[in-house]
Write an enzyme that holds these catalytic residues in place. Sequence first.
Site, PDB file in Angstrom:
ATOM      1  CE  LYS A 151     -22.851  45.986 -52.678  1.00 57.61           C
ATOM      2  NZ  LYS A 151     -21.414  46.089 -52.336  1.00 57.61           N
ATOM      3  CD  GLU A 189     -20.190  51.444 -46.942  1.00 59.38           C
ATOM      4  OE1 GLU A 189     -20.433  51.441 -45.716  1.00 59.38           O
ATOM      5  OE2 GLU A 189     -20.072  50.385 -47.605  1.00 59.38           O
ATOM      6  CB  SER A 197     -23.293  41.106 -58.241  1.00 56.76           C
ATOM      7  OG  SER A 197     -23.168  42.177 -59.153  1.00 56.76           O
TER       8      SER A 197
END
Lengths: 401, 258
Positions: A91, A113, A380
């Site tokens: 991210k 969010e 990830s």
Amino acid sequence: MTNLRAQTGPYFGDFGGRYVPESLIAALDELTEAYELAKIDPTFGEELAHLHATYTGRPSIITEVPRFAQHAGGARIILKREDLNHTGSHKINNVLGQALLARRIGKTRLIAETGAGQHGVATATAAALFGMECIVYMGEVDTQRQALNVARMRLLGAEVVPVTTGSRTLKDAINEALRDWVANVDNTHYLLGTVAGPHPFPQMVRDFHKIIGEEAREQVLALTGGLPDAVIACVGGGSNAIGIFHAFLDDAGVDLIGCEAAGRGIDTLEHAATLTRGRPGVLHGARSYMLQDADGQTMESHSISAGLDYPGVGPEHSWLKDLGRASYRPITDADAMSALRLLSQTEGIIPAIETAHGLAGALEVGRERGPNATLLINLSGRGDKDMQTAGEYFGILDGAS
Amino acid sequence: MSSQVNAVFEERREHGLLIGYLPLGFPTVDASVDAAVALVENGVDILEMGLPYSDPVMDGLVIQRATNTALEAGFRLSQTFDAVAAIRARVDAPVLVMTYFNPILQYGVDAFARDLAASGGAGLITPDLIPDEAKEWLGAAEAHDLDHVFLAAPSSSETRLSSATTNSRGFVYAVSTMGITGARNDVDSAARGVVSRLRDSGARNIGVGLGISTPEQVTEVLEYGDAAIVGSALVSALADGGAQAAGALASQLSAGKH
Ligand SMILES: Cc1ncc(COP(=O)(O)O)c(C=O)c1O
């Protein structure tokens, strides 16, 4: 299928667009223009590369996992280690890019969010680094199952707002962030955390993540002398998947496989398998596959993983699915959790529960393809944030039943 | 080809118009029809009936709660047409339907337009559909002679205001403030600016909405706009005191007309 990499928004085939209130269009236009300028501005690229080298920890390494691979039909398995990035997941790639852009257009307040909390943590991190105000909207259900990440965000100086409307998960957090943005667009940038939403987000967020695949393609070539047979990633909104897929889009021999959350099973109502079970519609500003009833009301999704618990998906994935360039398969909670434990115990790497869906998919694909296949998987994120959920699931917490 | 809404604007422009919003299906479909009728009987000139939707990003808490209640009570999209017809059978005011786009897309854009026209509905207000994405809806609206109302915001560029003006039929919905629905103490000074810029772009019928809840605000808005649009305040009145309370508030608001 030779130039898929060149595709840009607002439309990916029949998907994408800008289905938002008129009040937001000026901000989207401003962002699009700033992004297009930044893309061709060498200074912007240098700033971001510098941050990645000195802060994120890029390039991330690849790790071959032979003991895990024994359970995958003996296929060769290579992990792209986005879990080693600062803040613990992919991210951060997108967050640093957008935060730099927000600073360029003079915004001083970041809103985001978050589902799993990883995107919220990354955004709170960037806000701390750049001295910006930060508000993170998080479904009340998710604040409970990802309590550690809530504490991390608060420690970083962000305000976490639990969202109590609708299903109280990621979809409702996005609604609340959009409402905030409409009202505060003058000083606020909405730092959307995945490749969904109105243009330019799907394209821009993809561009900030495509470094994952670009690095991995070179690294796998250097390690094996060839391209992988398949590239595999979990899909929530789709950012880590598109990030690793993108560099391979025009390599026709490389299969691209996304793993969606099947929750308790795709034949139940409790899943988040948007591309497997949904149909095209409009949600959160874009046309894409989504889970909905006959009236077009969004259905509630379910996944043990907060980061995949979303009834929509980015428009570029819908396009790749319909083109047949990528395929998507559902992975149940149970299969994801056993893959999580397997990687932990065979390789000493604890993945995030989101990521574990991709690992479970790799076990299936490896068994289908056999020992000659080479599989590249986007690892990830790391599983630290999931210890409560995993501890309860496996019954390994002291004092737990 | 004629717009019912346009006709009402032409007839009543001098006094200014009051447009009232209520969600269909709140608290039940029948009760929402009764409440809509009560609004018209108390001076509301045009009705705006909202379709309950799972992800209403333009709406504040009052309308979110009401539409959630309607969905939980089992509201189905197909009930829209009988409800509109029932309102039209009892009162003469034009009924516009305010809806997010996905339900229309799933019903079938042309089929929805056809069924709305057949039930006597006047057209659609589309809060998350901008003219740029509205080709299919505009085609269907034209085919079935329906009004199509787009929004204009304080942040809209001149080009976009002009697009809202040319692509709207019935009226242009001027968003008074940068925000979502809900009663506010001050109707933003931004409203005056949008309306005057819309006039420059050639808009004839302009409704001003978001945040209006008192007769004084109606009077103020009607100094520059042609219609004042009231939503959340009427929904609160309906929630607290039923159709009678909603009608009573409509009557007070209506006294704010010139
Ligand atoms: C580690 C990790 N992987 C994957 C995801 C899913 O998001 P996306 O599909 O956008 O990569 C998340 C989201 O929170 C995450 O934290």
